[in-house]
Design a protein around this motif. Structure first.
Motif, PDB file in Angstrom:
ATOM      1  N   MET A 140     -14.093  -6.217   7.930  1.00  0.00           N
ATOM      2  CA  MET A 140     -12.981  -6.705   6.470  1.00  0.00           C
ATOM      3  C   MET A 140     -11.940  -5.535   7.253  1.00  0.00           C
ATOM      4  SD  MET A 140     -14.194  -3.201   3.777  1.00  0.00           S
ATOM      5  CE  MET A 140     -12.681  -1.573   4.891  1.00  0.00           C
ATOM      6  N   THR A 141     -10.198  -6.216   5.366  1.00  0.00           N
ATOM      7  CA  THR A 141      -9.430  -5.769   6.389  1.00  0.00           C
ATOM      8  C   THR A 141      -8.755  -5.324   4.788  1.00  0.00           C
ATOM      9  OG1 THR A 141      -8.940  -7.391   7.489  1.00  0.00           O
ATOM     10  CG2 THR A 141      -7.156  -6.914   6.183  1.00  0.00           C
ATOM     11  N   LEU A 142      -8.226  -4.209   4.437  1.00  0.00           N
ATOM     12  CA  LEU A 142      -7.516  -4.067   3.744  1.00  0.00           C
ATOM     13  C   LEU A 142      -5.812  -4.456   4.004  1.00  0.00           C
ATOM     14  CD1 LEU A 142      -7.912  -2.526   0.530  1.00  0.00           C
ATOM     15  CD2 LEU A 142      -7.979  -0.164   2.243  1.00  0.00           C
ATOM     16  N   ARG A 143      -5.434  -4.623   3.011  1.00  0.00           N
ATOM     17  CA  ARG A 143      -4.257  -4.650   2.962  1.00  0.00           C
ATOM     18  C   ARG A 143      -3.689  -3.507   1.547  1.00  0.00           C
ATOM     19  NH1 ARG A 143      -5.763  -9.518   3.258  1.00  0.00           N
ATOM     20  NH2 ARG A 143      -5.849 -10.425   6.004  1.00  0.00           N
ATOM     21  N   LEU A 144      -2.773  -2.629   1.753  1.00  0.00           N
ATOM     22  CA  LEU A 144      -1.866  -2.000   1.067  1.00  0.00           C
ATOM     23  C   LEU A 144      -0.471  -1.998   0.939  1.00  0.00           C
ATOM     24  CD1 LEU A 144      -3.733   1.500   1.434  1.00  0.00           C
ATOM     25  CD2 LEU A 144      -4.914  -0.706  -0.604  1.00  0.00           C
ATOM     26  N   TYR A 145       0.407  -2.595  -0.414  1.00  0.00           N
ATOM     27  CA  TYR A 145       1.556  -2.745  -0.363  1.00  0.00           C
ATOM     28  C   TYR A 145       2.234  -0.380  -1.016  1.00  0.00           C
ATOM     29  CZ  TYR A 145       5.974  -4.128  -1.981  1.00  0.00           C
ATOM     30  OH  TYR A 145       7.854  -4.535  -1.773  1.00  0.00           O
ATOM     31  N   ASN A 146       3.903  -0.594  -0.382  1.00  0.00           N
ATOM     32  CA  ASN A 146       4.388   0.390  -0.556  1.00  0.00           C
ATOM     33  C   ASN A 146       5.326   0.323  -1.137  1.00  0.00           C
ATOM     34  OD1 ASN A 146       5.906   2.757  -0.999  1.00  0.00           O
ATOM     35  ND2 ASN A 146       5.275   3.717   0.600  1.00  0.00           N
ATOM     36  N   PRO A 147       5.419  -0.445  -2.303  1.00  0.00           N
ATOM     37  CA  PRO A 147       6.541  -0.146  -3.203  1.00  0.00           C
ATOM     38  C   PRO A 147       8.109  -0.024  -2.245  1.00  0.00           C
ATOM     39  CG  PRO A 147       6.012   0.761  -4.979  1.00  0.00           C
ATOM     40  CD  PRO A 147       4.690   0.573  -3.907  1.00  0.00           C
ATOM     41  N   GLU A 148       7.917   1.447  -2.235  1.00  0.00           N
ATOM     42  CA  GLU A 148       9.066   2.610  -2.277  1.00  0.00           C
ATOM     43  C   GLU A 148       9.503   1.938  -0.721  1.00  0.00           C
ATOM     44  OE1 GLU A 148       7.788   6.187  -2.416  1.00  0.00           O
ATOM     45  OE2 GLU A 148       7.832   6.873  -4.624  1.00  0.00           O
ATOM     46  N   THR A 149       8.587   1.621   0.132  1.00  0.00           N
ATOM     47  CA  THR A 149       9.299   1.470   1.495  1.00  0.00           C
ATOM     48  C   THR A 149       9.375   0.081   1.796  1.00  0.00           C
ATOM     49  OG1 THR A 149       6.937   0.790   2.600  1.00  0.00           O
ATOM     50  CG2 THR A 149       8.870   3.646   2.445  1.00  0.00           C
ATOM     51  N   THR A 150       9.025  -0.685   0.787  1.00  0.00           N
ATOM     52  CA  THR A 150       8.460  -2.299   0.780  1.00  0.00           C
ATOM     53  C   THR A 150       7.560  -3.051   1.986  1.00  0.00           C
ATOM     54  OG1 THR A 150      10.990  -3.361   2.105  1.00  0.00           O
ATOM     55  CG2 THR A 150      10.545  -2.690  -0.481  1.00  0.00           C
ATOM     56  N   PHE A 151       6.935  -2.126   2.869  1.00  0.00           N
ATOM     57  CA  PHE A 151       5.933  -2.027   3.619  1.00  0.00           C
ATOM     58  C   PHE A 151       4.640  -2.409   3.365  1.00  0.00           C
ATOM     59  CE2 PHE A 151       9.918  -0.544   5.872  1.00  0.00           C
ATOM     60  CZ  PHE A 151       9.829  -1.518   6.738  1.00  0.00           C
ATOM     61  N   TRP A 152       3.763  -4.049   4.263  1.00  0.00           N
ATOM     62  CA  TRP A 152       2.529  -3.199   3.806  1.00  0.00           C
ATOM     63  C   TRP A 152       1.531  -3.130   5.047  1.00  0.00           C
ATOM     64  CZ3 TRP A 152      -0.730  -5.829   0.520  1.00  0.00           C
ATOM     65  CH2 TRP A 152      -0.559  -6.925  -0.707  1.00  0.00           C
ATOM     66  N   SER A 153       1.289  -2.441   4.586  1.00  0.00           N
ATOM     67  CA  SER A 153      -0.364  -1.451   5.832  1.00  0.00           C
ATOM     68  C   SER A 153      -1.270  -2.372   5.605  1.00  0.00           C
ATOM     69  CB  SER A 153      -0.912  -0.185   5.802  1.00  0.00           C
ATOM     70  OG  SER A 153       0.694   1.343   5.348  1.00  0.00           O
ATOM     71  N   ILE A 154      -1.844  -2.483   6.886  1.00  0.00           N
ATOM     72  CA  ILE A 154      -3.058  -3.592   7.395  1.00  0.00           C
ATOM     73  C   ILE A 154      -3.805  -2.641   8.280  1.00  0.00           C
ATOM     74  CG2 ILE A 154      -4.270  -5.926   8.191  1.00  0.00           C
ATOM     75  CD1 ILE A 154      -1.664  -6.466   7.137  1.00  0.00           C
ATOM     76  N   TYR A 155      -5.662  -2.323   7.722  1.00  0.00           N
ATOM     77  CA  TYR A 155      -6.724  -1.434   8.348  1.00  0.00           C
ATOM     78  C   TYR A 155      -7.858  -2.525   8.565  1.00  0.00           C
ATOM     79  CZ  TYR A 155      -3.576   2.276   6.257  1.00  0.00           C
ATOM     80  OH  TYR A 155      -2.835   3.475   5.742  1.00  0.00           O
ATOM     81  N   TRP A 156      -8.061  -2.649   9.945  1.00  0.00           N
ATOM     82  CA  TRP A 156      -9.340  -3.535   9.924  1.00  0.00           C
ATOM     83  C   TRP A 156     -10.381  -2.588  10.198  1.00  0.00           C
ATOM     84  CZ3 TRP A 156     -12.017  -8.048  10.386  1.00  0.00           C
ATOM     85  CH2 TRP A 156     -12.538  -8.620  11.167  1.00  0.00           C
ATOM     86  N   SER A 157     -11.844  -2.971  10.291  1.00  0.00           N
ATOM     87  CA  SER A 157     -12.949  -2.872  10.386  1.00  0.00           C
ATOM     88  C   SER A 157     -13.798  -3.704  10.862  1.00  0.00           C
ATOM     89  CB  SER A 157     -13.201  -1.454   9.388  1.00  0.00           C
ATOM     90  OG  SER A 157     -14.223  -0.832  10.396  1.00  0.00           O
ATOM     91  N   ASP A 158     -15.111  -3.553  11.542  1.00  0.00           N
ATOM     92  CA  ASP A 158     -15.862  -3.894  11.610  1.00  0.00           C
ATOM     93  C   ASP A 158     -17.305  -3.368  11.545  1.00  0.00           C
ATOM     94  OD1 ASP A 158     -16.478  -4.257  14.331  1.00  0.00           O
ATOM     95  OD2 ASP A 158     -14.634  -4.976  14.797  1.00  0.00           O
TER      96      ASP A 158
END
Length: 229
Positions: A140-158
């Protein structure tokens, strides 16, 4: 007011008692009238200020709500939220993995998988579930976008590790996404890099570095094709 302020001087230079008394009465009534008008004016100003302050406070609150709403709408209109739209849907995946990591290995193996990717949290992120029955695990991957920094954070688990791995963080430029993070592999601290190619047939690549990013070893590649079903 004291009687000094109303002391009159006659031709002989001395006030008569009648004139003095008259001036005292005029001064007393004038002071009373001034006090009455002063009280009226003070009351009017107090009422006016309270009313204006209430209106101003209400206007400021309305303005704050309006600006907050516009700010939220502005963040939701940020084009960055759509960076991973190319990945939304159901996919068939060909995985290619290096047999051994950080051991100078050059041999690879492959295995199939399927994935379902959907937007979550009103479009602020997306959730990617990958099913790998050939290897007996689910990822499972959760991707979250931060509009203040314009960066994505990508989290993985299995279901093999049973943990949430540290995120990789980055952004897209010209259809190519680069994301970096830190982790531990085989007891060694490593720098992690994800590369995404946004296309009709997306491609993802993972690489590790043990020298702070001076050199990279690619160890996992995913090639996506839209599921026919």
């Amino acid at each position: 007011m004291g009687d000094k302020a109303f002391r009159g001087v006659g031709a002989a230079g001395v006030c008569s008692p009648a004139k003095t008394l008259a001036f005292q009465w005029i001064g007393w009534f004038g002071a009373r009238r001034a006090l009455v008008w002063q009280a009226k004016i003070a009351g009017f100003l107090s009422t006016f200020c309270r009313r204006e302050n209430t209106l101003l406070t209400a206007s400021c609150q309305e303005l704050s709500v309006m600006l907050g709403h516009q700010s939220r709408e502005g963040r939701m209109r940020d084009e960055g939220f759509a960076d991973f739209d190319f990945l939304i849907g159901e996919w068939s995946i060909t995985n290619e993995c290096l047999n051994e990591r950080l051991a100078g290995c050059t041999e690879w193996h492959s295995f199939p998988a399927t994935a379902r990717v959907e937007k979550v949290m009103d479009g602020c992120g997306n959730l990617d579930q990958m099913f790998v029955p050939a290897r007996g695990f689910t990822g499972m991957t959760l991707r979250l976008y931060n509009p203040e920094t314009t960066f994505w954070s990508i989290y993985w688990s299995d279901t093999k590790s049973h943990r949430l791995f540290p995120p990789t963080v980055g952004k897209f430029e010209n259809g190519r996404g680069e994301f970096y993070g830190d982790d531990v592999e085989g007891g060694k601290p490593v720098r992690v890099r994800f590369l995404w190619t946004a296309d009709k047939s997306p491609r993802w690549e993972q690489a590790f570095s043990t020298d702070g990013g001076e050199s990279w070893e690619v160890n996992w590649v995913m090639k996506f094709e839209k599921s026919s079903g």
